[in-house]
Motif scaffolding. Sequence first.
Motif, PDB file in Angstrom:
ATOM      1  N   GLN A  34      84.843  48.869  -8.904  1.00  0.00           N
ATOM      2  CA  GLN A  34      86.056  48.446  -8.957  1.00  0.00           C
ATOM      3  C   GLN A  34      86.256  47.613  -7.747  1.00  0.00           C
ATOM      4  O   GLN A  34      86.873  46.491  -7.619  1.00  0.00           O
ATOM      5  N   ASN A  65      82.601  48.892 -15.875  1.00  0.00           N
ATOM      6  CA  ASN A  65      82.139  47.347 -15.370  1.00  0.00           C
ATOM      7  C   ASN A  65      82.676  46.885 -14.038  1.00  0.00           C
ATOM      8  O   ASN A  65      83.814  46.983 -13.606  1.00  0.00           O
ATOM      9  N   ALA A  66      81.648  46.263 -13.235  1.00  0.00           N
ATOM     10  CA  ALA A  66      82.034  45.102 -12.263  1.00  0.00           C
ATOM     11  C   ALA A  66      82.313  43.954 -12.636  1.00  0.00           C
ATOM     12  O   ALA A  66      83.033  43.185 -11.915  1.00  0.00           O
ATOM     13  N   ASN A  67      81.718  43.692 -13.773  1.00  0.00           N
ATOM     14  CA  ASN A  67      81.951  42.119 -14.105  1.00  0.00           C
ATOM     15  C   ASN A  67      81.525  42.431 -15.922  1.00  0.00           C
ATOM     16  O   ASN A  67      80.957  43.228 -16.237  1.00  0.00           O
ATOM     17  N   LYS A  68      82.400  41.577 -16.695  1.00  0.00           N
ATOM     18  CA  LYS A  68      82.392  41.928 -17.945  1.00  0.00           C
ATOM     19  C   LYS A  68      81.918  40.514 -18.569  1.00  0.00           C
ATOM     20  O   LYS A  68      82.082  39.528 -18.260  1.00  0.00           O
ATOM     21  N   ASP A 113      84.517  44.152  -8.332  1.00  0.00           N
ATOM     22  CA  ASP A 113      85.168  43.407  -9.055  1.00  0.00           C
ATOM     23  C   ASP A 113      86.311  42.626  -8.219  1.00  0.00           C
ATOM     24  O   ASP A 113      86.697  41.408  -8.351  1.00  0.00           O
ATOM     25  N   LYS A 114      86.998  43.485  -7.130  1.00  0.00           N
ATOM     26  CA  LYS A 114      88.071  43.057  -6.519  1.00  0.00           C
ATOM     27  C   LYS A 114      87.390  41.943  -5.501  1.00  0.00           C
ATOM     28  O   LYS A 114      88.423  41.136  -4.917  1.00  0.00           O
ATOM     29  N   GLU A 126      93.497  37.494  -8.391  1.00  0.00           N
ATOM     30  CA  GLU A 126      93.003  36.811  -9.825  1.00  0.00           C
ATOM     31  C   GLU A 126      93.584  35.584 -10.014  1.00  0.00           C
ATOM     32  O   GLU A 126      94.967  35.538  -9.929  1.00  0.00           O
ATOM     33  N   ARG A 186      85.398  39.608  -5.837  1.00  0.00           N
ATOM     34  CA  ARG A 186      85.199  38.466  -6.656  1.00  0.00           C
ATOM     35  C   ARG A 186      83.980  37.728  -6.197  1.00  0.00           C
ATOM     36  O   ARG A 186      84.125  36.606  -5.977  1.00  0.00           O
TER      37      ARG A 186
END
Length: 339
Positions: A151, A127-130, A154-155, A237, A157
């Motif tokens: 990944q 997943n890139a977003n959950k 996701d990083k 994060e 953001r």
Amino acid sequence: MALVNGSRSTILRQATSAWGLLNGVICVYKQPGISVGATHKILKNKICQDLNSMQRIPRQEVVQIQRVPKTKPIGEIHSINTEVDHEVIGEIDDGKGIIRIVKQKSFADHPLLVGPGYTWQDVKIANANKLGLESSGVMVLGINKGLFQAQLIDKNRWLKTYVVSGQFGKATDTFFHSGKVLEKAKFEKIQRFLIDRMLARSQASHQKLAFDVAGVRMDTERAYELASQGVVRAATESSPIIYSVKCIKFDLPHFDLEISTINETENYLCRFIHELGLKLHSVAVCTKIRCTKVGPFSSDLALLQKHWNLEYVLDNISKTSEILKNFNLFEREPMVGKV
């Protein structure tokens, strides 16, 4: 089975050719009540079903020498035997019997022996977003070699936009409407302008939090430079930050909010609805959470579950790859889209 890969204008018949293209990022629409893990497995199984229905690599042929009883004339060449799938290419009579040279397909790669060509364990998804169990909407996934891209997304953001529905008048232990009701309260005096006022205050406090997390004071030139580039996002994060929130539907006791945020969770969005009810001297629960956008990926691009098959997935990979060309995933973009 043959697949038409529209973006490349090619027809795919071999499973290996389709498998070679199954690398990248896709955008799917997750249904509520289904976990992320179950969503992965459903998608993997449907992809494998399509791959296994396509042409496989032809079985290898081997040459064998057999001694058989002398029942056939010398030199007779037999046609292919459909039962054992072999062909006699020559015979020699040595006086004791017939030495037959046979060409047949190897049983080492017979489908009944080796099983299906692809199983769900072969397909890798990240997943890139959950999205939470009760949430629905856009979910960005990386497939096979696209795991690294997921990944990086996701990083980076990227901003995620949600439409969160709520209901005034009751509170539950989970902040979601399906939880145990703990309290009920009146809500008839709540008006639209009161909701807008509370949301504006929440947005202002979160905008200040965005600069605090970035380590920049709001009254500095650096803060102005960051704000002029777009949305200021944390490099690591952090706690959830809301960049935009507004009421897009108001019909007591029901209402809908459009929220643009990062680092959010399903529980946080439900709690936000609960706290909004308390600020308005009432109580509220969340009834629905729907993700409508993840960075540049909107719900228009997301594949519905009925389209979770190999042909649509390959086409979706092509579309997302064209979008990702506009972003350098190895560097954090200061802005994905203005809020």
